[in-house]
Design a protein around this motif. Structure first.
Motif, mmCIF file in Angstrom:
data_model
loop_
_atom_site.group_PDB
_atom_site.id
_atom_site.type_symbol
_atom_site.label_atom_id
_atom_site.label_comp_id
_atom_site.label_asym_id
_atom_site.label_seq_id
_atom_site.Cartn_x
_atom_site.Cartn_y
_atom_site.Cartn_z
ATOM 1 N N VAL A 28 0.835 -1.200 0.000
ATOM 2 C CA VAL A 28 0.000 0.000 0.000
ATOM 3 C C VAL A 28 0.872 1.253 0.000
ATOM 4 O O VAL A 28 0.541 2.253 -0.655
ATOM 5 N N THR A 29 2.001 1.208 0.687
ATOM 6 C CA THR A 29 2.929 2.348 0.669
ATOM 7 C C THR A 29 3.455 2.591 -0.740
ATOM 8 O O THR A 29 3.519 3.740 -1.210
ATOM 9 N N PHE A 30 3.832 1.521 -1.429
ATOM 10 C CA PHE A 30 4.284 1.647 -2.816
ATOM 11 C C PHE A 30 3.191 2.256 -3.685
ATOM 12 O O PHE A 30 3.447 3.145 -4.510
ATOM 13 N N MET A 31 1.955 1.810 -3.506
ATOM 14 C CA MET A 31 0.833 2.340 -4.275
ATOM 15 C C MET A 31 0.657 3.844 -4.034
ATOM 16 O O MET A 31 0.439 4.612 -4.977
ATOM 17 N N LEU A 32 0.787 4.261 -2.781
ATOM 18 C CA LEU A 32 0.617 5.676 -2.458
ATOM 19 C C LEU A 32 1.732 6.531 -3.043
ATOM 20 O O LEU A 32 1.483 7.636 -3.542
ATOM 21 N N ILE A 33 2.952 6.031 -3.008
ATOM 22 C CA ILE A 33 4.067 6.772 -3.602
ATOM 23 C C ILE A 33 3.840 6.934 -5.104
ATOM 24 O O ILE A 33 4.025 8.021 -5.671
ATOM 25 N N ALA A 34 3.429 5.857 -5.755
ATOM 26 C CA ALA A 34 3.143 5.924 -7.192
ATOM 27 C C ALA A 34 2.003 6.889 -7.472
ATOM 28 O O ALA A 34 2.026 7.626 -8.463
ATOM 29 N N ALA A 35 1.004 6.923 -6.583
ATOM 30 C CA ALA A 35 -0.137 7.826 -6.776
ATOM 31 C C ALA A 35 0.293 9.284 -6.655
ATOM 32 O O ALA A 35 -0.165 10.142 -7.417
ATOM 33 N N ILE A 37 3.218 10.517 -7.306
ATOM 34 C CA ILE A 37 3.926 10.840 -8.548
ATOM 35 C C ILE A 37 2.935 10.990 -9.694
ATOM 36 O O ILE A 37 3.055 11.872 -10.548
ATOM 37 N N GLY A 38 1.896 10.149 -9.696
ATOM 38 C CA GLY A 38 0.918 10.160 -10.775
ATOM 39 C C GLY A 38 0.094 11.425 -10.854
ATOM 40 O O GLY A 38 -0.412 11.768 -11.935
ATOM 41 N N VAL A 39 -0.053 12.135 -9.742
ATOM 42 C CA VAL A 39 -0.824 13.383 -9.779
ATOM 43 C C VAL A 39 0.065 14.583 -10.101
ATOM 44 O O VAL A 39 -0.402 15.722 -10.096
ATOM 45 N N GLY A 40 1.339 14.313 -10.387
ATOM 46 C CA GLY A 40 2.230 15.388 -10.823
ATOM 47 C C GLY A 40 3.072 16.010 -9.739
ATOM 48 O O GLY A 40 3.726 17.035 -9.975
ATOM 49 N N ALA A 41 3.067 15.429 -8.533
ATOM 50 C CA ALA A 41 3.919 15.948 -7.465
ATOM 51 C C ALA A 41 5.384 15.647 -7.768
ATOM 52 O O ALA A 41 5.702 14.802 -8.616
ATOM 53 N N PHE A 42 6.280 16.335 -7.080
ATOM 54 C CA PHE A 42 7.724 16.151 -7.244
ATOM 55 C C PHE A 42 8.171 16.447 -8.664
ATOM 56 O O PHE A 42 9.151 15.874 -9.165
ATOM 57 N N GLY A 43 7.413 17.309 -9.368
ATOM 58 C CA GLY A 43 7.822 17.693 -10.712
ATOM 59 C C GLY A 43 7.440 16.705 -11.794
ATOM 60 O O GLY A 43 7.814 16.885 -12.959
ATOM 61 N N GLY A 44 6.680 15.672 -11.448
ATOM 62 C CA GLY A 44 6.288 14.689 -12.450
ATOM 63 C C GLY A 44 5.147 15.186 -13.315
ATOM 64 O O GLY A 44 4.549 16.238 -13.066
ATOM 65 N N THR A 45 4.826 14.401 -14.335
ATOM 66 C CA THR A 45 3.727 14.730 -15.247
ATOM 67 C C THR A 45 2.457 14.039 -14.779
ATOM 68 O O THR A 45 2.476 12.866 -14.420
ATOM 69 N N LEU A 115 0.503 3.025 -12.641
ATOM 70 C CA LEU A 115 0.935 4.420 -12.668
ATOM 71 C C LEU A 115 2.379 4.542 -13.167
ATOM 72 O O LEU A 115 2.708 5.460 -13.917
ATOM 73 N N VAL A 116 3.219 3.601 -12.768
ATOM 74 C CA VAL A 116 4.602 3.589 -13.259
ATOM 75 C C VAL A 116 4.613 3.353 -14.768
ATOM 76 O O VAL A 116 5.338 4.024 -15.521
ATOM 77 N N ALA A 117 3.796 2.399 -15.215
ATOM 78 C CA ALA A 117 3.737 2.102 -16.650
ATOM 79 C C ALA A 117 3.232 3.302 -17.439
ATOM 80 O O ALA A 117 3.743 3.613 -18.523
ATOM 81 N N ALA A 118 2.225 4.000 -16.896
ATOM 82 C CA ALA A 118 1.692 5.170 -17.594
ATOM 83 C C ALA A 118 2.729 6.273 -17.708
ATOM 84 O O ALA A 118 2.813 6.961 -18.740
ATOM 85 N N GLN A 119 3.535 6.435 -16.675
ATOM 86 C CA GLN A 119 4.527 7.506 -16.657
ATOM 87 C C GLN A 119 5.738 7.200 -17.529
ATOM 88 O O GLN A 119 6.274 8.088 -18.197
ATOM 89 N N PHE A 120 6.173 5.939 -17.543
ATOM 90 C CA PHE A 120 7.506 5.650 -18.064
ATOM 91 C C PHE A 120 7.556 4.626 -19.197
ATOM 92 O O PHE A 120 8.638 4.391 -19.750
#
Length: 274
Positions: A28-35, A37-45, A115-120
């Protein structure tokens, strides 16, 4: 007790139970970290801006309006609540947790991997991951139905959590696949978009009915599917690509997937009282 049926509360905890509890928290922690990033935090898309906007609310005829994705907040809160609850000492040796815990962890990991697959990676890989997530959620929900909850907390933290996740991902799989196909099919196929879209929505409604009947009227999957279908209708009625036939079909399908589990539950209740 069979490998897939929890018939009684088990009182003796083992090291494997602790490993399972830690595994669920880690997943669940991994899922939250990916989420995050998925909403664009930390400079992501943001997810809706990756893959040439294919995953946006206007990426295909079966994409829900952007408001639909607020359901993820509910699912994530419930997943976190489950992770905390299952980590309690009282749940460590619970027979139902032994059946469901690792499978729920797997759904969290696959959720994050999407989310990782969508980003990268590529759009086809996102389809593969979300199909795997859908299959895993379907099996997890099946196990939950086969092992009925004991009390409100078990129903909330496991069945409702998995049910909402399953219902929404069923819709998201359709939207994700539609986004991919929109990118690769010839442009002239757009003339058949209404007919194909309606046909897909009929299948979605049938799947929702099937889940309701097979689960004895569990409402959570239908509610999540209905939510997504309503917003597909809104997207096609008020945004591009516009299609009132698809919007109408989506709203009818939403009514079907929400009402059928209620009818199944009411019928079962009436039969038991007779």
């Amino acid at each position: 007790m069979s490998a897939h049926t929890a018939t009684a509360q088990t009182t003796t905890a083992t090291s494997a139970d602790i490993v399972r509890q830690v595994g669920v928290i880690s997943a669940v922690t991994f899922m939250l970290i990916a989420a995050v990033i998925g909403v664009g935090a930390f400079g992501g898309t943001r997810v809706q801006d990756v893959q040439d906007d294919a995953l946006s609310a206007t990426g295909s005829y079966l994409a829900p309006a952007s408001q639909a994705f607020s359901i993820w907040s509910v699912i994530y809160v419930l997943m976190v609540a489950y992770a905390v609850w299952q980590a309690l000492p009282s749940q460590r040796a619970d027979a139902r947790q032994r059946v469901l815990g690792w499978w729920i962890a797997a759904t969290a990991v696959l959720n994050g991997l999407w989310l990782v697959a969508a980003q990268f990676t590529t759009l086809p890989l996102t389809v593969l991951v979300i199909v795997l997530l859908l299959v895993t959620l379907g099996w997890t929900f099946h196990l939950a139905v086969q092992n009925p909850p004991r009390g409100v907390r078990q129903a909330l933290f496991t069945d409702i959590t998995v049910g909402l996740h399953l219902g929404w991902v069923a819709l998201a799989t359709v939207a994700n696949s539609s986004a991919w196909l929109t990118q690769i099919v010839p442009a002239e196929w757009g003339q058949a978009a209404d007919a194909v879209g309606i046909a897909v929505l009929v299948v979605v409604a049938l799947v929702g009915v099937g889940i309701a009947i097979a689960s004895g009227g569990r409402v959570a999957p239908g509610l999540a599917m209905g939510w997504g279908l309503v917003w597909i209708g809104v997207g096609r009625a008020f945004d591009e690509p516009e299609s009132m036939p698809i919007a109408t079909a989506a709203w009818i399908a939403a009514a079907v997937v929400v009402l059928v589990p209620i009818i199944v539950t009411a019928t079962r209740f009436a039969r038991n009282r007779a």
